[in-house]
Design an enzyme around this catalytic site. Structure first.
Site, PDB file in Angstrom:
ATOM      1  N   HIS A 221       7.628  -7.411  -3.574  1.00  0.00           N
ATOM      2  CA  HIS A 221       6.356  -7.757  -4.215  1.00  0.00           C
ATOM      3  C   HIS A 221       6.526  -9.029  -5.054  1.00  0.00           C
ATOM      4  O   HIS A 221       7.017  -8.967  -6.187  1.00  0.00           O
ATOM      5  CB  HIS A 221       5.871  -6.612  -5.112  1.00  0.00           C
ATOM      6  CG  HIS A 221       5.354  -5.443  -4.348  1.00  0.00           C
ATOM      7  ND1 HIS A 221       4.033  -5.328  -3.971  1.00  0.00           N
ATOM      8  CD2 HIS A 221       5.988  -4.348  -3.871  1.00  0.00           C
ATOM      9  CE1 HIS A 221       3.861  -4.196  -3.302  1.00  0.00           C
ATOM     10  NE2 HIS A 221       5.028  -3.587  -3.227  1.00  0.00           N
TER      11      HIS A 221
ATOM     12  N   GLU B 270       4.214 -10.697  -6.483  1.00  0.00           N
ATOM     13  CA  GLU B 270       3.155 -10.825  -7.486  1.00  0.00           C
ATOM     14  C   GLU B 270       3.537 -10.261  -8.846  1.00  0.00           C
ATOM     15  O   GLU B 270       2.885 -10.568  -9.852  1.00  0.00           O
ATOM     16  CB  GLU B 270       1.871 -10.154  -6.991  1.00  0.00           C
ATOM     17  CG  GLU B 270       1.930  -8.647  -6.823  1.00  0.00           C
ATOM     18  CD  GLU B 270       2.411  -8.194  -5.458  1.00  0.00           C
ATOM     19  OE1 GLU B 270       2.021  -7.088  -5.025  1.00  0.00           O
ATOM     20  OE2 GLU B 270       3.182  -8.938  -4.824  1.00  0.00           O
TER      21      GLU B 270
ATOM     22  N   ASP C 191     -18.788 -11.144 -22.236  1.00  0.00           N
ATOM     23  CA  ASP C 191     -19.244 -11.253 -20.851  1.00  0.00           C
ATOM     24  C   ASP C 191     -20.726 -11.592 -20.770  1.00  0.00           C
ATOM     25  O   ASP C 191     -21.124 -12.568 -20.119  1.00  0.00           O
ATOM     26  CB  ASP C 191     -18.963  -9.946 -20.097  1.00  0.00           C
ATOM     27  CG  ASP C 191     -17.502  -9.550 -20.131  1.00  0.00           C
ATOM     28  OD1 ASP C 191     -16.664 -10.443 -20.358  1.00  0.00           O
ATOM     29  OD2 ASP C 191     -17.204  -8.356 -19.963  1.00  0.00           O
TER      30      ASP C 191
ATOM     31  N   LYS D 107     -11.203 -11.621 -17.005  1.00  0.00           N
ATOM     32  CA  LYS D 107     -11.577 -11.740 -18.409  1.00  0.00           C
ATOM     33  C   LYS D 107     -11.069 -13.035 -19.042  1.00  0.00           C
ATOM     34  O   LYS D 107     -11.799 -13.700 -19.787  1.00  0.00           O
ATOM     35  CB  LYS D 107     -11.053 -10.530 -19.187  1.00  0.00           C
ATOM     36  CG  LYS D 107     -11.334 -10.558 -20.678  1.00  0.00           C
ATOM     37  CD  LYS D 107     -12.804 -10.396 -20.996  1.00  0.00           C
ATOM     38  CE  LYS D 107     -13.251  -8.967 -20.785  1.00  0.00           C
ATOM     39  NZ  LYS D 107     -14.638  -8.741 -21.254  1.00  0.00           N
TER      40      LYS D 107
ATOM     41  N   GLY E 262       0.821  -1.198   0.000  1.00  0.00           N
ATOM     42  CA  GLY E 262       0.000   0.000   0.000  1.00  0.00           C
ATOM     43  C   GLY E 262       0.855   1.247   0.000  1.00  0.00           C
ATOM     44  O   GLY E 262       2.055   1.187   0.305  1.00  0.00           O
TER      45      GLY E 262
ATOM     46  N   CYS F 194       5.190  -6.147   1.766  1.00  0.00           N
ATOM     47  CA  CYS F 194       5.566  -4.735   1.768  1.00  0.00           C
ATOM     48  C   CYS F 194       4.858  -3.998   2.921  1.00  0.00           C
ATOM     49  O   CYS F 194       5.190  -4.213   4.069  1.00  0.00           O
ATOM     50  CB  CYS F 194       5.288  -4.107   0.408  1.00  0.00           C
ATOM     51  SG  CYS F 194       6.165  -2.554   0.125  1.00  0.00           S
ATOM     52  N   TYR F 195       3.853  -3.162   2.623  1.00  0.00           N
ATOM     53  CA  TYR F 195       3.097  -2.520   3.700  1.00  0.00           C
ATOM     54  C   TYR F 195       2.509  -3.576   4.627  1.00  0.00           C
ATOM     55  O   TYR F 195       2.447  -3.386   5.846  1.00  0.00           O
ATOM     56  CB  TYR F 195       1.981  -1.655   3.112  1.00  0.00           C
ATOM     57  CG  TYR F 195       1.156  -0.904   4.148  1.00  0.00           C
ATOM     58  CD1 TYR F 195       1.434   0.419   4.459  1.00  0.00           C
ATOM     59  CD2 TYR F 195       0.100  -1.524   4.818  1.00  0.00           C
ATOM     60  CE1 TYR F 195       0.682   1.105   5.403  1.00  0.00           C
ATOM     61  CE2 TYR F 195      -0.647  -0.861   5.763  1.00  0.00           C
ATOM     62  CZ  TYR F 195      -0.363   0.457   6.054  1.00  0.00           C
ATOM     63  OH  TYR F 195      -1.097   1.136   7.001  1.00  0.00           O
TER      64      TYR F 195
END
Length: 525
Positions: free
Chosen positions: A176, A178, A235, A381, A62, A89-90
């Site tokens: 991070h 990710e 969708d 998606k 964050g 991290c945060y």
């Protein structure tokens, strides 16, 4: 009505608590790539109101400092769940703050790559992870080791790059994992979810079809009728096909011609859905109603609200015409809301801000009579496209570029008039036609033309003209949370520009948008 299970109750779920990092959504994506279901909620989520128990919890990064007076903090009940926790991290600094407050501003900020030095190779978090590159993005750091923790990894600038309280299964990392820049980041996330949290890797679209059809049938019951919006995009088409598989002709698909669809859209959708997929479809011409309601409106949020509200009114009128066999009224409204729509529309005090309201999740009336049913709400998606292929929908339709619910209304910047819509519609048709001819359509995630509310001088023949500007946009992305612009050849852009200026009355100039997301959004409004 039968009690309906949430998806997070049907699959082992990792809960991601978002502190506002631009990377938070990637945590859910990375875990799902390993067939582990993950769901993201605001860090302010009250655990007592969750309604289900996660297999593990991740505290995201964050932009804040944990020691600031207004810094967001996690509900302490998360530590009473008795499940593994990973702070990133945060999120790691939050763990340290809670366990001794040893966090302060670093002597220098650390952004970019760093080399991870694993100290404890026995830690399950670092299985199959040795010295690797990780991605840093922080200005604060731990001043000392939190109570009950040990150091399991360092970097040149972070003596507490990885920490752990193994007895409580609580871990913290300063980097991070990710992002793709962290070379072994996905492995660490898998280690946490599968080895530490013991989450089953059973999240797949094959399993989702069966569980979602069951959930729909339980929610709707044996007699209720459902009305649904379709646009011809992937969708709404996938949602409609899934609903048809679940309840058959008790699902009534409705295509509303709102006056801001693509060229020949209503006719094409009718042929595809009825003839190709066997969906019970009705087409309603409400173009005048929508365009009249949009008269004089220039603010994009107001456009979205007006269009969303008008949609609901049209649906409610149509629902009154449908008389279920049991004499009751239609109870449910189907929408093709996706997970990125939900994420971008969440706003809470603290980390997140609303980027823009999606009509699927933010444009609904408070007094709406119909109950919402959103079978794709938890999907990204690429997951929806895989689901569509499993349901037998054609490749061309499954991979069709997204088209926003508000349609060309948010691609005509400024006031939406019939004349402006026609200009944008024709320019868009030429653009997409040339993309298909060039064999680029499947390489591009989304492309469209929008009409700018400015005029510019031009020359046609020997005459001076003073007409409008078309902006072209094309992006590449996997999840629509981040995106980069597509690098067309100059010759292609020249051809498209020439055609639009020559064939579309009212256009004097064509530009190409080369802004990534972030900082821009995909759509201009």
């Amino acid at each position: 009505m039968v009690a309906v299970e949430q998806v997070s109750s049907m699959f082992d779920t990792i809960l991601v608590l978002d502190f506002g990092s631009q990377y938070s959504h990637l945590l859910t994506r990375r875990l799902r790539e390993y067939n582990v279901y993950a769901e993201m909620l605001p860090c302010t989520q009250k655990i007592s109101e969750l309604g289900w128990k996660p297999k593990g919890v991740i505290l995201s990064g964050g932009p804040y400092s944990v020691y600031d007076a207004d810094a967001p903090h996690v509900d302490h009940d998360v530590f009473e769940l008795g499940v593994p926790i990973l702070g990133i991290c945060y999120g790691m600094q939050e763990l340290a703050w809670i366990n001794g407050k040893q966090v302060g501003r670093g002597e220098k900020r650390e952004y970019g790559p760093a080399t991870l030095n694993v100290l404890n190779h026995a830690s399950p978090l670092f299985k199959d992870v040795d010295h690797s590159t990780v991605w840093m993005s922080h200005g604060d750091k731990l001043n000392s080791l939190p109570t009950g923790f040990e150091v399991i990894a360092t970097s040149d600038n972070s003596p507490y790059c990885g920490i752990a309280n193994e007895s409580k299964n609580i871990y913290g990392i300063q980097f991070h994992p990710e992002v793709t820049h962290s070379t072994k980041g996905k492995t660490m996330l898998k280690n946490f979810a599968v080895d530490i949290c013991k989450a089953k890797q059973n999240w797949s679209m094959e399993n989702f079809i069966d569980s979602e059809i069951k959930r729909i049938r339980e929610l709707v019951g044996p007699t209720a009728e459902v009305i649904g919006a379709v646009s011809g995009g992937v969708d709404s088409t996938v949602a409609s096909k899934l609903m048809t598989e679940a309840i058959g002709d008790r699902f009534h698909a409705i295509l509303v011609d709102n006056g801001v669809l693509r060229l020949n859209e209503a006719e094409n959708v009718k042929k595809t859905l009825i003839d190709g997929l066997g969906i019970n479809l009705t087409v309603i011409d409400a173009a005048d109603e929508f365009l009249d309601n949009l008269k004089g409106v220039t603010d994009p949020e107001k456009k979205r609200k007006i269009i969303g509200n008008t949609f609901i009114r049209v649906f409610e009128r149509e629902a009154e015409k449908i008389k279920p066999k049991d004499g009751s009224n239609v109870e449910f409204l189907l929408q093709g809301t996706l997970y990125p729509d939900v994420i971008e529309s969440i706003s809470f005090k603290g980390p997140s801000q609303t980027i823009k309201t999606h009509h699927n999740v933010g444009g609904l009336l408070d007094d709406m009579k119909l109950k919402l049913i959103e079978p794709l709400r938890e999907l990204f998606k690429d997951e929806v496209r895989h689901l569509g292929e499993l349901l037998g929908i054609s490749h061309e339709l499954v991979w069709r570029h997204p088209f926003p619910g508000p349609g060309i209304a948010i691609r005509v910047l400024g006031e939406v008039t019939r004349e402006q819509v026609e200009i944008a519609r024709k320019a868009d048709f030429i653009y997409i036609e040339e993309i298909r001819k060039a064999g680029l359509y499947d390489k591009i995630s989304q492309a469209f033309a929008c009409l700018l509310p400015v005029k510019t001088v031009g020359v046609q023949g020997d005459n001076r003209i003073y007409d409008q500007v078309i902006a072209l946009r094309a992006i590449e992305t996997t999840d629509f949370m981040t995106a980069d612009w597509f690098p067309f050849e100059h010759s292609f852009l020249k051809k498209v520009s020439t055609r639009i200026v020559n064939e579309v009355d009212g256009v004097a100039r064509v530009t190409y948008d080369i802004t990534s997301k972030p900082p821009a959004t995909v759509e201009w409004e």
